[in-house]
Scaffold this motif. Structure first.
Motif, PDB file in Angstrom:
ATOM      1  N   LEU A 184       5.936  41.495 161.301  1.00 25.35           N
ATOM      2  CA  LEU A 184       6.076  40.695 162.519  1.00 25.35           C
ATOM      3  C   LEU A 184       6.876  39.426 162.253  1.00 25.35           C
ATOM      4  O   LEU A 184       7.721  39.021 163.074  1.00 25.35           O
ATOM      5  CB  LEU A 184       4.691  40.330 163.058  1.00 25.35           C
ATOM      6  N   VAL A 185       6.631  38.799 161.136  1.00 27.34           N
ATOM      7  CA  VAL A 185       7.372  37.590 160.772  1.00 27.34           C
ATOM      8  C   VAL A 185       8.853  37.906 160.593  1.00 27.34           C
ATOM      9  O   VAL A 185       9.733  37.185 161.084  1.00 27.34           O
ATOM     10  CB  VAL A 185       6.789  36.974 159.481  1.00 27.34           C
ATOM     11  N   GLU A 186       9.139  39.005 159.909  1.00 26.35           N
ATOM     12  CA  GLU A 186      10.525  39.413 159.690  1.00 26.35           C
ATOM     13  C   GLU A 186      11.228  39.731 161.007  1.00 26.35           C
ATOM     14  O   GLU A 186      12.385  39.345 161.217  1.00 26.35           O
ATOM     15  CB  GLU A 186      10.563  40.632 158.765  1.00 26.35           C
ATOM     16  N   LEU A 187      10.528  40.416 161.896  1.00 22.24           N
ATOM     17  CA  LEU A 187      11.119  40.751 163.195  1.00 22.24           C
ATOM     18  C   LEU A 187      11.458  39.483 163.981  1.00 22.24           C
ATOM     19  O   LEU A 187      12.526  39.388 164.596  1.00 22.24           O
ATOM     20  CB  LEU A 187      10.150  41.626 163.998  1.00 22.24           C
ATOM     21  N   ALA A 188      10.551  38.530 163.970  1.00 21.18           N
ATOM     22  CA  ALA A 188      10.797  37.279 164.690  1.00 21.18           C
ATOM     23  C   ALA A 188      12.018  36.561 164.138  1.00 21.18           C
ATOM     24  O   ALA A 188      12.862  36.059 164.896  1.00 21.18           O
ATOM     25  CB  ALA A 188       9.567  36.378 164.606  1.00 21.18           C
ATOM     26  N   LYS A 189      12.141  36.519 162.824  1.00 24.01           N
ATOM     27  CA  LYS A 189      13.267  35.830 162.194  1.00 24.01           C
ATOM     28  C   LYS A 189      14.591  36.528 162.468  1.00 24.01           C
ATOM     29  O   LYS A 189      15.658  35.888 162.432  1.00 24.01           O
ATOM     30  CB  LYS A 189      13.027  35.712 160.690  1.00 24.01           C
ATOM     31  N   LYS A 190      14.524  37.842 162.732  1.00 23.30           N
ATOM     32  CA  LYS A 190      15.754  38.595 162.997  1.00 23.30           C
ATOM     33  C   LYS A 190      16.082  38.680 164.487  1.00 23.30           C
ATOM     34  O   LYS A 190      17.025  39.385 164.865  1.00 23.30           O
ATOM     35  CB  LYS A 190      15.630  40.000 162.408  1.00 23.30           C
ATOM     36  N   GLY A 191      15.300  37.986 165.326  1.00 19.43           N
ATOM     37  CA  GLY A 191      15.668  37.897 166.725  1.00 19.43           C
ATOM     38  C   GLY A 191      14.817  38.661 167.715  1.00 19.43           C
ATOM     39  O   GLY A 191      15.073  38.616 168.921  1.00 19.43           O
ATOM     40  N   THR A 192      13.794  39.365 167.247  1.00 18.93           N
ATOM     41  CA  THR A 192      12.884  40.027 168.184  1.00 18.93           C
ATOM     42  C   THR A 192      12.060  38.949 168.892  1.00 18.93           C
ATOM     43  O   THR A 192      11.369  38.161 168.234  1.00 18.93           O
ATOM     44  CB  THR A 192      11.936  41.003 167.463  1.00 18.93           C
ATOM     45  N   GLU A 193      12.157  38.904 170.201  1.00 24.35           N
ATOM     46  CA  GLU A 193      11.488  37.842 170.955  1.00 24.35           C
ATOM     47  C   GLU A 193      10.102  38.241 171.449  1.00 24.35           C
ATOM     48  O   GLU A 193       9.241  37.386 171.641  1.00 24.35           O
ATOM     49  CB  GLU A 193      12.358  37.434 172.150  1.00 24.35           C
ATOM     50  N   ARG A 194       9.903  39.532 171.650  1.00 23.53           N
ATOM     51  CA  ARG A 194       8.633  39.984 172.234  1.00 23.53           C
ATOM     52  C   ARG A 194       8.046  41.126 171.414  1.00 23.53           C
ATOM     53  O   ARG A 194       8.761  42.050 171.011  1.00 23.53           O
ATOM     54  CB  ARG A 194       8.844  40.437 173.678  1.00 23.53           C
ATOM     55  N   ILE A 195       6.767  41.054 171.189  1.00 23.17           N
ATOM     56  CA  ILE A 195       6.020  42.119 170.520  1.00 23.17           C
ATOM     57  C   ILE A 195       4.889  42.576 171.439  1.00 23.17           C
ATOM     58  O   ILE A 195       4.107  41.761 171.926  1.00 23.17           O
ATOM     59  CB  ILE A 195       5.425  41.635 169.181  1.00 23.17           C
ATOM     60  N   ASP A 196       4.822  43.883 171.667  1.00 26.02           N
ATOM     61  CA  ASP A 196       3.661  44.512 172.288  1.00 26.02           C
ATOM     62  C   ASP A 196       3.026  45.370 171.204  1.00 26.02           C
ATOM     63  O   ASP A 196       3.701  46.215 170.602  1.00 26.02           O
ATOM     64  CB  ASP A 196       4.067  45.387 173.480  1.00 26.02           C
TER      65      ASP A 196
END
Length: 335
Positions: free
Chosen positions: A259-271
């Motif tokens: 989740l941290v990696e996704l956020a840093k790579k630009g993913t704005e929303r997680i479901d």
């Protein structure tokens, strides 16, 4: 024809009786003392568990339980009771006389006490055991079977037993999960280009899988079925594993670091959903809704949505009762 001497026993993991260090210590001692859960030298592990793990972990875990405890008690127990009540109503209509109850693998009511009471005290001759673990693992369903066999070895008169091994790829379960997710999107909003669905399964040591545990394979099959049912592209979802314990290598990718990696790579929303659990519990409320949410947002993510477990949703219980009917057909008493 009647099912008045047939019982269905739903088995969940279990929970401390209270969110106190003493109650949590008692629960963890049984849970972490199960050789199916921790596969190390039993003598060495007993020393480590009692002298190091329990004194340190019990107060810490008690604080975590306190954050999710409700006026009714443990969320896992509350949701299990609702599920069993709803299943009893549905299965009772299809199989007149059928009785539904529940047991916990760790804590109360124990599998041993429930099975003994049903057969020896109440006269039930047939028992369908339903572990609430969609995927089979030696650490979960295998352990339930161990507990069942342990009590049967002590009984001169034994009931006839059937057991649901797993249902990770059953259409009823996949349909229910997909509906839960799609209903959330209809009510909330579509996933969007910068969003991703995370299927966070409970983790386990990689060594267990290397020895032949089929759990990981079943999570792969299940997550693919869910993604296909939702018509998701490969870049719209990811499968991860949570709840790592100890320093051993566990199934990867790990949920929180991902989740941290996704956020840093630009993913704005997680479901995020947790398909290993039928009922919400510490691992979903505190670990995912609390810790994982904070980790994603602190890393730059903008929106985090936890989609609850199926629990006792009506559409799920309708589908689940149809599935269990297949295991009960032909088991009635001849009048």
């Amino acid at each position: 024809m009647s099912y008045d001497r047939t019982a269905v026993v739903f088995v969940n993991l279990g929970s401390p009786k209270e969110s106190t260090p003493k109650a949590v210590k008692q629960f963890l001692k049984e849970f972490l003392g199960d050789p199916r859960v921790i596969e190390v030298n039993p003598i060495l592990w007993k020393i480590i568990l009692n002298l190091i793990i329990l004194p340190i972990r019990s107060p810490q875990s008690a604080k975590r339980y306190e954050t999710i405890w409700t006026p009714e008690g443990s969320p896992l127990v509350v949701e299990t009771e609702k599920l069993v009540g709803g299943m009893g109503q549905r299965l009772g209509k299809k199989f007149p006389g059928l009785f539904c109850t529940y047991a916990m693998r760790y804590g109360d009511p124990s599998i041993a006490n429930v099975v003994r009471n049903l057969h020896l005290e109440k006269g039930f001759q047939k028992i369908l055991l339903v572990p609430l673990n969609p995927q089979y693992s030696a650490t979960t369903t295998g352990s339930v079977m161990d507990a069942l066999c342990d009590v049967l070895k002590t009984m001169r008169s034994q009931p006839e037993i059937r057991m649901v091994r797993d249902f990770h790829n059953e259409d009823a379960y996949i349909e229910a999960l997909a509906k839960s997710i799609s209903d959330f999107w209809k009510k909330h909003s579509p996933l969007g280009e910068k969003g991703k669905l995370v299927l966070s399964f409970h983790g386990m040591p990689q060594s267990y899988v290397n020895k032949g545990d089929p759990y990981q394979d079943q999570t792969v099959v299940e997550s693919d079925l869910i993604a296909n049912r939702l018509n998701l592209k490969s870049d719209q979802w990811i499968r991860t594993y949570q709840s790592r314990f100890g320093k051993d290598v566990w199934l990867q990718p790990y949920t929180e670091p991902t989740l941290v990696e996704l956020a840093k790579k630009g993913t704005e929303r997680i479901d995020i959903v947790c398909p290993s659990f039928i009922t919400d519990c510490l691992e979903t409320h505190e670990e995912i809704e609390g810790e994982a949410r904070k980790a994603f947002l602190d890393a730059g993510g903008k929106e985090f949505n936890y989609i609850p477990c199926l629990n006792a949703q009506d559409y799920w219980l309708d589908l689940f009762s149809d599935f269990l009917g297949k295991h009960l057909n032909g088991w009635e008493e001849q009048s």
